[in-house]
Scaffold this motif. Structure first.
Motif, PDB file in Angstrom:
ATOM      1  N   GLY A 180      -6.541   8.716   1.436  1.00 39.37           N
ATOM      2  CA  GLY A 180      -6.520   8.431   0.004  1.00 39.37           C
ATOM      3  C   GLY A 180      -5.535   9.273  -0.790  1.00 39.37           C
ATOM      4  N   ARG A 181      -4.500   9.808  -0.104  1.00 37.04           N
ATOM      5  CA  ARG A 181      -3.482  10.569  -0.828  1.00 37.04           C
ATOM      6  C   ARG A 181      -2.325   9.664  -1.181  1.00 37.04           C
ATOM      7  NH1 ARG A 181      -2.719  14.513   3.154  1.00 37.04           N
ATOM      8  NH2 ARG A 181      -0.497  14.121   2.980  1.00 37.04           N
ATOM      9  N   ALA A 182      -1.593  10.032  -2.237  1.00 35.79           N
ATOM     10  CA  ALA A 182      -0.420   9.234  -2.644  1.00 35.79           C
ATOM     11  C   ALA A 182       0.630  10.199  -3.172  1.00 35.79           C
ATOM     12  CB  ALA A 182      -0.815   8.210  -3.710  1.00 35.79           C
ATOM     13  N   GLU A 183       1.473  10.676  -2.265  1.00 36.84           N
ATOM     14  CA  GLU A 183       2.483  11.680  -2.638  1.00 36.84           C
ATOM     15  C   GLU A 183       3.835  11.291  -2.071  1.00 36.84           C
ATOM     16  OE1 GLU A 183       0.886  15.187  -0.903  1.00 36.84           O
ATOM     17  OE2 GLU A 183      -0.875  15.194  -2.221  1.00 36.84           O
ATOM     18  N   VAL A 184       4.856  11.964  -2.580  1.00 37.65           N
ATOM     19  CA  VAL A 184       6.199  11.794  -2.021  1.00 37.65           C
ATOM     20  C   VAL A 184       6.335  12.747  -0.839  1.00 37.65           C
ATOM     21  CG1 VAL A 184       8.677  11.915  -2.468  1.00 37.65           C
ATOM     22  CG2 VAL A 184       7.104  11.290  -4.310  1.00 37.65           C
ATOM     23  N   VAL A 185       6.771  12.201   0.291  1.00 31.43           N
ATOM     24  CA  VAL A 185       7.002  13.016   1.491  1.00 31.43           C
ATOM     25  C   VAL A 185       8.441  12.784   1.927  1.00 31.43           C
ATOM     26  CG1 VAL A 185       6.410  13.236   3.940  1.00 31.43           C
ATOM     27  CG2 VAL A 185       4.595  13.013   2.235  1.00 31.43           C
ATOM     28  N   ASN A 186       9.064  13.843   2.413  1.00 30.80           N
ATOM     29  CA  ASN A 186      10.456  13.741   2.839  1.00 30.80           C
ATOM     30  C   ASN A 186      10.533  13.788   4.359  1.00 30.80           C
ATOM     31  OD1 ASN A 186      13.196  13.788   3.109  1.00 30.80           O
ATOM     32  ND2 ASN A 186      13.513  15.743   2.061  1.00 30.80           N
ATOM     33  N   GLN A 187      10.572  12.618   4.997  1.00 33.07           N
ATOM     34  CA  GLN A 187      10.745  12.569   6.454  1.00 33.07           C
ATOM     35  C   GLN A 187      12.192  12.854   6.841  1.00 33.07           C
ATOM     36  OE1 GLN A 187      12.682  10.089   8.267  1.00 33.07           O
ATOM     37  NE2 GLN A 187      12.180  11.123  10.192  1.00 33.07           N
ATOM     38  N   TYR A 188      13.123  12.617   5.919  1.00 23.59           N
ATOM     39  CA  TYR A 188      14.563  12.631   6.231  1.00 23.59           C
ATOM     40  C   TYR A 188      15.197  13.928   5.707  1.00 23.59           C
ATOM     41  CZ  TYR A 188      18.925   9.942   7.087  1.00 23.59           C
ATOM     42  OH  TYR A 188      20.121   9.456   7.573  1.00 23.59           O
ATOM     43  N   ASP A 226       0.821  -1.218   0.000  1.00 22.18           N
ATOM     44  CA  ASP A 226       0.000   0.000   0.000  1.00 22.18           C
ATOM     45  C   ASP A 226       0.851   1.263   0.000  1.00 22.18           C
ATOM     46  OD1 ASP A 226      -2.540  -1.395   0.215  1.00 22.18           O
ATOM     47  OD2 ASP A 226      -1.934  -1.888   2.257  1.00 22.18           O
ATOM     48  N   GLY A 227       2.078   1.164   0.509  1.00 22.36           N
ATOM     49  CA  GLY A 227       2.938   2.344   0.569  1.00 22.36           C
ATOM     50  C   GLY A 227       4.380   1.921   0.813  1.00 22.36           C
ATOM     51  N   CYS A 234       4.170   7.315  -7.512  1.00 23.08           N
ATOM     52  CA  CYS A 234       3.023   7.654  -6.651  1.00 23.08           C
ATOM     53  C   CYS A 234       1.777   7.862  -7.506  1.00 23.08           C
ATOM     54  CB  CYS A 234       3.301   8.938  -5.865  1.00 23.08           C
ATOM     55  SG  CYS A 234       4.597   8.783  -4.651  1.00 23.08           S
ATOM     56  N   GLU A 235       1.979   8.590  -8.595  1.00 26.83           N
ATOM     57  CA  GLU A 235       0.841   8.940  -9.438  1.00 26.83           C
ATOM     58  C   GLU A 235       0.283   7.710 -10.151  1.00 26.83           C
ATOM     59  OE1 GLU A 235       0.029  12.088 -12.989  1.00 26.83           O
ATOM     60  OE2 GLU A 235       1.739  12.426 -11.667  1.00 26.83           O
ATOM     61  N   ARG A 236       1.198   6.929 -10.735  1.00 28.35           N
ATOM     62  CA  ARG A 236       0.743   5.805 -11.555  1.00 28.35           C
ATOM     63  C   ARG A 236       0.097   4.695 -10.738  1.00 28.35           C
ATOM     64  NH1 ARG A 236       4.582   2.055 -15.360  1.00 28.35           N
ATOM     65  NH2 ARG A 236       2.992   0.535 -15.841  1.00 28.35           N
ATOM     66  N   TYR A 237       0.682   4.398  -9.569  1.00 28.57           N
ATOM     67  CA  TYR A 237       0.193   3.250  -8.786  1.00 28.57           C
ATOM     68  C   TYR A 237      -0.622   3.678  -7.563  1.00 28.57           C
ATOM     69  CZ  TYR A 237       3.520   0.640 -11.610  1.00 28.57           C
ATOM     70  OH  TYR A 237       4.201   0.077 -12.657  1.00 28.57           O
ATOM     71  N   HIS A 238      -0.731   4.990  -7.380  1.00 26.05           N
ATOM     72  CA  HIS A 238      -1.455   5.541  -6.236  1.00 26.05           C
ATOM     73  C   HIS A 238      -0.941   4.950  -4.916  1.00 26.05           C
ATOM     74  CE1 HIS A 238      -4.512   8.308  -5.003  1.00 26.05           C
ATOM     75  NE2 HIS A 238      -4.861   7.455  -4.051  1.00 26.05           N
ATOM     76  N   VAL A 239       0.378   5.054  -4.721  1.00 25.17           N
ATOM     77  CA  VAL A 239       0.980   4.636  -3.447  1.00 25.17           C
ATOM     78  C   VAL A 239       1.765   5.823  -2.876  1.00 25.17           C
ATOM     79  CG1 VAL A 239       1.247   2.162  -3.911  1.00 25.17           C
ATOM     80  CG2 VAL A 239       3.021   3.752  -4.671  1.00 25.17           C
TER      81      VAL A 239
END
Ligand code: SF4
Length: 369
Positions: A237-245, A185-186, A206-211
């Motif tokens: 239901g969001r699927a984006e790149v997030v930068n935790q690091y 899922d992610g 993220c966009e193509r596979y919605h993960v």
């Protein structure tokens, strides 16, 4: 005293927040073997709700190096006039009929080095020996390999070459998501790879596979923050790149390192142990550096058909099973006599479970101060 990235109170709070946030079960894959080791070592998987399943990904470069390349390294080591330089954990990775240790026992020449630049120094010191560096790793180690070959060319060294096994993470994630049995899922993306490559390659996935994909570090707090950022997105239901690091990762990556990679390598298809051939998942030397490619410089044998194996590493690397499900785990397969690469490497999932979860193992705790 623990630092803020190992703070037990913060760890407890994050685990509780994940629990409060979840309304259903999710499956999140940590891509990197270093993250797998931290998760198993600190018991992160036991702190979070049981409905949040962590799947261990293929992010151990030693583990995914195909058997055929191990065989080539062994063949090179046993070639007169050749010395293979390698990171130490490659020496016990089984090929089809032995590893680099056994090649050395048969008279082959194998030297452990800590970087490709060490191998370059060996080449300078031994001008009458052909030095082959076994270039294994993800995008993290590729810049140093690129630097070594650029320097070799600048210095006119004729006795230095590479057996290239570098692989790229994003195409592997795509292959996992394309598999019919895919249930991810992610993702927690490997922070150190992102520190070199940046984040741009992940947005199309993220966009193509919605993960959702979260670039994540390696401490207990990093991992739990990464999981929370992933769960937060999944729940709405969001699927984006997030930068935790963000303390180590710039979204544009490391420009100098990227430029080195671009100058020396080109993208090509690559076979991964356990995953098979993955399109555009490897780095190969550009044509202008072909003279430094050991597979061009030396006449190597045709790969032999692979013997049947009792090792479940393919299923482990695809995240289908946990290492402890393998019938050989801790029995015929142990770190001192491994049946497969994931039991060898410091980043291998089987080694993590053996070190921290086998009977008698000492597990650290992320919540004991
Ligand atoms: S425990 Fe050993 S035999 Fe089983 S999958 Fe892991 S490396 Fe292979």
């Amino acid at each position: 005293m623990r630092d803020r990235f190992h703070d037990p109170e913060r760890v407890r709070q994050l685990a509780a927040r994940i629990g409060r946030r979840m309304t259903r079960g999710w499956r999140i894959m940590e891509v990197c073997g270093g993250q797998t080791h931290a998760i198993v070592r600190y018991g992160i998987d036991e702190l979070i709700p049981a409905e949040l399943e962590l799947i261990h990904g293929p992010g151990c470069p030693v583990c995914v190096t195909p058997i055929e390349l191990i065989d080539r390294a062994c063949e090179l080591a046993c070639t007169p006039g050749v010395r293979v330089c390698s990171f130490g954990d490659m020496l016990r990775v089984p090929g089809s009929s032995g590893d680099l240790h056994s090649a050395r026992a048969r008279g082959g020449r194998v030297q452990i080095v800590y970087s490709p630049l060490d191998a370059l120094a060996v080449a300078r010191a031994q001008p009458d020996t052909q030095i082959v560096f076994f270039a294994v790793g993800f995008e993290t180690t590729a810049p140093a390999t690129a630097l070594s070959v650029a320097r070799a060319r600048a210095e006119g060294l004729r006795n230095f070459s590479l057996l290239v096994a570098h692989v790229r993470v994003p195409p592997a994630l795509e292959a996992l998501l394309d598999a019919p049995e895919a249930q991810v899922d992610g993702f927690l993306a490997a922070g150190h790879v992102c520190s070199v490559m940046g984040l741009d390659e992940y947005a199309p996935l993220c966009e193509r596979y919605h993960v959702p994909i979260v670039a994540t570090g390696f401490t207990p707090v990093d991992l739990l923050e990464g999981l929370l950022a992933c769960v937060d997105q999944l729940e709405v239901g969001r699927a984006e790149v997030v930068n935790q690091y963000a303390r180590a990762v710039a979204s544009s990556g490391n420009r100098s390192a990227l430029e080195l990679i671009r100058q020396v390598f080109q993208v090509e298809d690559r076979c991964w142990r356990g995953l098979g051939s993955i399109r555009s998942s490897g780095l190969a030397l550009r044509a202008e550096f072909a003279e430094f490619d050991a597979e061009h410089r030396f006449a190597l044998g045709v790969p032999q058909p692979l013997p049947a194996s009792r090792c479940w590493s393919a299923r482990v690397l695809r995240g289908e099973v946990k290492p402890t499900a393998c019938p050989e785990f801790g029995r015929a397969c142990q770190p001192l006599h491994p049946l497969g690469a994931p039991m060898v490497s410091d980043e291998g999932a089987c080694a993590a479970y053996y070190r921290y979860r086998a009977p008698g193992a000492v597990e650290a705790s992320a919540v004991d101060g």
